[in-house]
Design a protein around this motif. Structure first.
Motif, PDB file in Angstrom:
ATOM      1  N   LEU A 144     -18.025  -7.606   3.692  1.00 44.81           N
ATOM      2  CA  LEU A 144     -16.791  -6.864   3.417  1.00 44.81           C
ATOM      3  C   LEU A 144     -17.096  -5.474   2.880  1.00 44.81           C
ATOM      4  O   LEU A 144     -16.368  -4.514   3.174  1.00 44.81           O
ATOM      5  CB  LEU A 144     -15.929  -7.638   2.412  1.00 44.81           C
ATOM      6  N   VAL A 208     -14.856  -5.530  -4.244  1.00 47.61           N
ATOM      7  CA  VAL A 208     -15.874  -6.195  -3.430  1.00 47.61           C
ATOM      8  C   VAL A 208     -17.234  -6.165  -4.122  1.00 47.61           C
ATOM      9  O   VAL A 208     -18.022  -7.119  -4.004  1.00 47.61           O
ATOM     10  CB  VAL A 208     -15.940  -5.549  -2.022  1.00 47.61           C
ATOM     11  N   TYR A 246     -10.889 -11.043  -3.639  1.00 45.75           N
ATOM     12  CA  TYR A 246     -10.957 -11.220  -2.184  1.00 45.75           C
ATOM     13  C   TYR A 246      -9.686 -10.693  -1.519  1.00 45.75           C
ATOM     14  O   TYR A 246      -9.736  -9.970  -0.518  1.00 45.75           O
ATOM     15  CB  TYR A 246     -11.147 -12.698  -1.830  1.00 45.75           C
ATOM     16  N   THR A 249      -9.514  -6.879  -1.667  1.00 43.59           N
ATOM     17  CA  THR A 249     -10.440  -6.282  -0.703  1.00 43.59           C
ATOM     18  C   THR A 249      -9.882  -6.349   0.709  1.00 43.59           C
ATOM     19  O   THR A 249      -9.911  -5.362   1.455  1.00 43.59           O
ATOM     20  CB  THR A 249     -11.799  -6.998  -0.755  1.00 43.59           C
ATOM     21  N   ILE A 250      -9.350  -7.510   1.080  1.00 41.63           N
ATOM     22  CA  ILE A 250      -8.799  -7.674   2.434  1.00 41.63           C
ATOM     23  C   ILE A 250      -7.587  -6.782   2.642  1.00 41.63           C
ATOM     24  O   ILE A 250      -7.421  -6.171   3.711  1.00 41.63           O
ATOM     25  CB  ILE A 250      -8.438  -9.156   2.676  1.00 41.63           C
TER      26      ILE A 250
END
Length: 326
Positions: A144, A208, A246, A249-250
């Protein structure tokens, strides 16, 4: 196939030369990170307090450097030479130029990470830490990190025309994680300062990189254990919830992708989709667009020279296709 491989090889040769002949790339991308990591590891042997995920921080920062700065510099160089626009309007597979840059960037990342890892393994305590690494968490966040940095590089390159501005942004985006997210300054010091801790939430790489750091010490609760039975003041800052960094970050990656789609549509569609059935018109619109984007006399001369070479080489047909409108 052979033609594509030759083009791929030439693009790699260009990137290799640009990477190893730029002293800034070598100093900031390899020497500075490696030297900083070595100094911290050396001082740790003498009892200086540092984070247990120091190696993960160094790897994360090096990935930011290679996947953002170096990747962005390559795109900017290709863009200034009109390689991007040219490839998009030739019969050559459009995947070659992107694939060559992505693979080259991946190779340079692996090379630098291998050097950092080999250096750290020279210290006994770093070898002990390997026993607690959550490899799935670490490698997923590493992937990522590469993806996010690549996307940010593309946005910066195609959002600004001035090379100095582009380079300045890249440098800032590299040094902020370097000093504020766990390598230049120990992360526990940043974490213990409430104001600095809040400021770092505005850095896209924080989420991340924290995942990489937590994965390296096997902290799936994001509680930031210090190794002496205690925990850092603010943990990693996500209410001890692994899904929060998570998800953040996405979300950032999706936003960056959406921005890139808008930028590419604006820069490369030329508002000429209705002319796709008429190759002559589409080709001339591409030529006009490149002239409009030129910012210097040298670029204009390069465009004219390119067009003249195409005519003399016979790449333009003497007779217009039946569907072409003059």
């Amino acid at each position: 196939m052979r033609k594509n491989l030759r083009i791929f090889g030439k693009l790699w040769k260009i990137q290799f030369r640009n990477y190893w002949t730029d002293i800034t790339n070598i100093v900031l991308g390899l020497v500075l990170t490696t030297f900083t990591l070595f100094c911290w590891l050396l001082f740790t042997e003498k009892g200086v307090q540092t984070d247990r995920f120091l190696l993960a921080s160094a790897i994360g920062v090096s990935v930011v450097r290679n996947s953002l700065y170096n990747f962005g510099r390559t795109i900017n160089d290709f863009n200034n030479k009109h390689l991007v626009q040219t490839f998009l309007h030739t019969p050559i597979s459009k995947r070659i130029i992107g694939l060559s840059m992505i693979i080259f960037n991946l190779v340079t990342n692996i090379f630098v990470i291998a050097i950092l890892f080999a250096l750290a393994m020279c210290f006994p305590d770093q070898r002990i830490y390997l026993q607690s690494v959550n490899w799935l968490m670490f490698f997923s966040s590493l992937f990522l990190m590469v993806l996010m940095s690549n996307l940010m590089a593309i946005i910066v390159v195609f959002s600004f025309k001035n090379n100095e501005v582009i380079i300045s942004i890249f440098i800032w985006l590299y040094f902020i994680p370097f000093y504020m997210l766990g390598l230049g300054v120990p992360y526990y010091l940043i974490n213990s300062n409430t104001s600095l801790n809040i400021i770092t939430y505005f850095f896209p790489h924080r989420y991340v990189l924290n995942l990489m750091q937590a994965g390296w010490i096997g902290d799936t609760t994001m509680s930031y254990p210090l190794g002496d039975g205690t925990f850092a003041k603010n943990g990693f800052g996500y209410l001890n919830q692994l899904w929060i960094p998570y998800l953040a970050t996405i979300i950032l990656i999706v936003i960056f992708m959406a921005i890139i789609v808008v930028i590419f549509y604006k820069n490369f569609s030329y508002n000429a989709r209705r002319y796709k059935g008429y190759p002559g018109i589409y080709r001339h619109l591409n030529h006009i667009y490149r002239i409009q984007q030129a910012t210097s006399k040298e670029q204009l001369e390069e465009i004219i020279k390119y067009q003249n070479n195409k005519k003399h080489s016979g790449s333009l047909p003497n007779k217009a296709p039946r569907r072409e409108i003059k």
